[in-house]
Design an enzyme around this catalytic site. Structure first.
Site, short mmCIF file in Angstrom:
data_model
loop_
_atom_site.label_atom_id
_atom_site.label_comp_id
_atom_site.label_asym_id
_atom_site.label_seq_id
_atom_site.Cartn_x
_atom_site.Cartn_y
_atom_site.Cartn_z
N ARG A 43 -31.29 -9.08 -44.68
CA ARG A 43 -31.34 -7.98 -43.71
C ARG A 43 -32.54 -7.06 -43.95
NH1 ARG A 43 -26.59 -7.39 -41.03
NH2 ARG A 43 -27.98 -6.32 -39.62
N ARG A 47 -32.52 -1.99 -39.79
CA ARG A 47 -32.44 -0.55 -39.57
C ARG A 47 -32.89 0.33 -40.70
NH1 ARG A 47 -26.62 0.21 -37.04
NH2 ARG A 47 -26.16 -0.96 -38.92
N ARG A 56 -36.94 -0.97 -31.39
CA ARG A 56 -35.66 -1.37 -30.83
C ARG A 56 -35.01 -0.27 -29.97
NH1 ARG A 56 -31.46 -3.81 -32.69
NH2 ARG A 56 -30.73 -2.99 -30.74
N ASP A 92 -29.56 -13.22 -34.94
CA ASP A 92 -28.24 -12.90 -35.45
C ASP A 92 -27.41 -14.17 -35.48
OD1 ASP A 92 -26.47 -10.39 -36.17
OD2 ASP A 92 -25.19 -11.78 -35.08
N TYR A 167 -15.35 -14.35 -36.32
CA TYR A 167 -15.71 -13.46 -35.19
C TYR A 167 -15.07 -13.94 -33.89
CZ TYR A 167 -18.95 -10.84 -38.04
OH TYR A 167 -19.47 -10.03 -39.01
O1 CP3 Z 1 -33.39 -9.39 -42.05
C1 CP3 Z 1 -32.70 -9.40 -41.02
O2 CP3 Z 1 -32.03 -8.43 -40.63
C2 CP3 Z 1 -32.72 -10.69 -40.26
C3 CP3 Z 1 -31.89 -10.73 -39.09
C4 CP3 Z 1 -30.39 -10.77 -39.24
C5 CP3 Z 1 -29.51 -9.96 -38.47
N1 CP3 Z 1 -28.23 -10.37 -38.69
C6 CP3 Z 1 -29.93 -8.89 -37.55
C7 CP3 Z 1 -28.96 -7.86 -37.13
C8 CP3 Z 1 -29.59 -11.63 -39.99
C9 CP3 Z 1 -30.03 -12.66 -41.02
C10 CP3 Z 1 -28.24 -11.37 -39.62
C11 CP3 Z 1 -27.11 -12.15 -40.14
C12 CP3 Z 1 -25.76 -11.70 -39.86
N2 CP3 Z 1 -25.26 -11.12 -38.74
C13 CP3 Z 1 -24.68 -11.93 -40.73
C14 CP3 Z 1 -24.79 -12.62 -42.05
C15 CP3 Z 1 -25.37 -11.72 -43.06
C16 CP3 Z 1 -24.43 -10.69 -43.58
O3 CP3 Z 1 -24.74 -9.49 -43.39
O4 CP3 Z 1 -23.42 -11.05 -44.16
C17 CP3 Z 1 -23.54 -11.41 -40.13
C18 CP3 Z 1 -22.14 -11.41 -40.73
C19 CP3 Z 1 -23.90 -10.91 -38.86
C20 CP3 Z 1 -23.02 -10.30 -37.84
C21 CP3 Z 1 -23.45 -8.92 -37.54
N3 CP3 Z 1 -24.51 -8.62 -36.72
C22 CP3 Z 1 -22.86 -7.72 -37.97
C23 CP3 Z 1 -21.66 -7.63 -38.88
C24 CP3 Z 1 -23.60 -6.69 -37.40
C25 CP3 Z 1 -23.29 -5.21 -37.46
C26 CP3 Z 1 -23.67 -4.61 -38.74
C27 CP3 Z 1 -24.97 -3.92 -38.62
O5 CP3 Z 1 -25.78 -4.08 -39.55
O6 CP3 Z 1 -25.17 -3.19 -37.64
C28 CP3 Z 1 -24.65 -7.26 -36.65
C29 CP3 Z 1 -25.71 -6.58 -35.90
C30 CP3 Z 1 -27.11 -6.81 -36.40
N4 CP3 Z 1 -27.63 -8.01 -36.78
C31 CP3 Z 1 -28.12 -5.83 -36.51
C32 CP3 Z 1 -29.28 -6.48 -36.96
C33 CP3 Z 1 -30.64 -5.88 -37.19
C34 CP3 Z 1 -27.96 -4.37 -36.16
C35 CP3 Z 1 -28.21 -4.20 -34.72
C36 CP3 Z 1 -28.73 -2.84 -34.44
O7 CP3 Z 1 -29.84 -2.51 -34.94
O8 CP3 Z 1 -28.04 -2.13 -33.70
#
Ligand code: CP3
Length: 365
Positions: A43, A47, A56, A92, A167
């Site tokens: 990640r 953010r 974004r 994602d 999910y």
């Molecule tokens: O470095 C990176 O961020 C690469 C991109 C990436 C995202 N999600 C972007 C994202 C990756 C590799 C993921 C994987 C992901 N997504 C996982 C596996 C990794 C982990 O954290 O265990 C899971 C379970 C998800 C599902 C998911 N997507 C969740 C639980 C959330 C909400 C939590 C959060 O951080 O807001 C997301 C949304 C998400 N995925 C965001 C991003 C940048 C946030 C969106 C935003 O900015 O509003």
């Protein structure tokens, strides 16, 4: 000097010296000597970075994943800022599931939310197989990124069947995974049908990324730690094995990661990984004892340690590098994703420290 557009190999198939397939990151994944311990952060593209929040600001998450120029820019941001050894594609885990026809959204501050949770055989049937055309924006973004990144490797990724199933069955994030487990224990046939379908979608999604030129892939089974080893082996391992085994001939390292998986590390390695991701609960020397000598490890700084005073961070980085030497290959990372409140400057300092400590050791020896 190579004409290979994927940048991974010269014409004779050997890694181009200095190219992404010869990078410290890929070398460590393959248990080959590396000039320093490579480091990237799960990640990292997100953010914690003000430049990410800015770009974004008015674009919903799923839409931003479907705009190749935005994906490229966001993926590059942490590489520019921190000097990490690998980029991870901005996307994602639910992107391929949406492409397969499931009506879902990513709600800010919550995560993925599914309009109609998947609970019946008909629901499973509606999850279509996907082809490159369904995710052409990912294909395009990876191809652009491989050019932009030059010698820095790009990691492709997908969610593993169990984590995706959670999910889909729950309809959103869950702490207990109660509905998911109720389906798993209550209707084993339907469970395997669902996970089999998700494994197909996931494998296709990863194949698109490999064909477009990623240098490694990571399968995120973030919530697998909710299961006992016996249940993991019975209900999950065959499906994750189908995904990782389906990429055995892809020629790129495969990383398999989950949270709270101390008891599952051996089984997660058996699914066909080259590298097993370890969260902060299990020291890397203990982890490698469980995983075995034929796999590298990735991890495992507690993401909350980044909020501690610098001397604490430094001591933890030193400990992890020392314990990582017990493994035949070590990729430094966090034990789970970067938290949004993290000071990005601390991440940059961690990268420099890992390089300095591990590089100096290589020079000595
Ligand atoms: O470095 C990176 O961020 C690469 C991109 C990436 C995202 N999600 C972007 C994202 C990756 C590799 C993921 C994987 C992901 N997504 C996982 C596996 C990794 C982990 O954290 O265990 C899971 C379970 C998800 C599902 C998911 N997507 C969740 C639980 C959330 C909400 C939590 C959060 O951080 O807001 C997301 C949304 C998400 N995925 C965001 C991003 C940048 C946030 C969106 C935003 O900015 O509003």
């Amino acid at each position: 000097m190579t004409t290979d557009t994927t940048g991974t190999a010269a014409r004779d198939g050997a890694p181009r010296p200095g190219g992404p397939a010869d990078s410290a990151f890929v070398r460590a994944c393959q248990r080959r000597p590396a000039p320093h311990t490579p480091v990237w952060f799960m990640r990292q593209a997100g953010r914690s970075l003000p430049e990410y929040r800015e770009i974004r600001a008015n674009v919903p998450m799923l839409e931003s994943c479907r705009r190749p120029e935005l994906v490229t820019e966001i993926t590059l941001q942490p590489v520019r800022r921190h000097g990490v050894d690998a980029a991870i594609l901005f996307s994602d885990i639910v992107v391929p599931v949406a492409a397969a026809g499931v009506d879902l959204d990513i709600v800010p501050g919550t995560g993925p939310v599914v309009a109609e949770p998947v609970r019946t055989a008909d629901d499973v049937e509606r999850i279509r197989p996907i082809s490159r055309d369904d995710v052409s924006y990912v294909d395009e973004a990876v191809r652009q990124l491989v050019v932009e990144l030059g010698d820095t490797p790009l990691i492709g990724f997908a969610g593993a069947p169990f984590t995706l199933a959670s999910y889909l069955v729950e309809g959103g994030p869950s702490r207990t995974h109660a509905k998911t487990k109720a389906l798993m224990y209550g209707d084993e046939e339907l469970w395997h049908a669902l996970c089999g379908r998700l494994a197909e979608v996931t494998l296709s999604f990863l194949r698109v990324q490999v064909d477009a030129g990623v240098s490694a892939v990571q399968l995120f089974d973030s919530w697998a730690g909710a299961l006992s080893e016996a249940d993991y082996r019975r209900y999950v391992l065959p499906h994750s094995t189908a995904v990782l085994g389906g990429l055995a001939d892809a020629g790129v390292p495969r990383i398999h990661f989950g949270v709270g998986t101390g008891e599952l590390l051996g089984a997660m390695g058996e699914a066909g990984a080259d590298v097993v991701g370890v969260d902060w609960r299990t020291p890397l020397d203990v982890a490698t004892g469980r995983i075995g000598p034929d796999k590298a490890v990735q991890g495992n700084l507690d993401p909350t340690v980044l909020f501690a005073p610098w001397p604490v961070v430094e001591a933890e980085v030193r400990r992890i590098l020392t314990q990582g030497r017990a493994a035949p290959g070590h990729v430094f990372n966090l034990g789970h994703g970067v938290l949004p409140e993290t000071d990005p400057d601390v991440l940059t300092r961690v990268v420099a420290l890992v390089h300095e400590l591990s590089g100096r050791r290589a020079d000595q020896g």
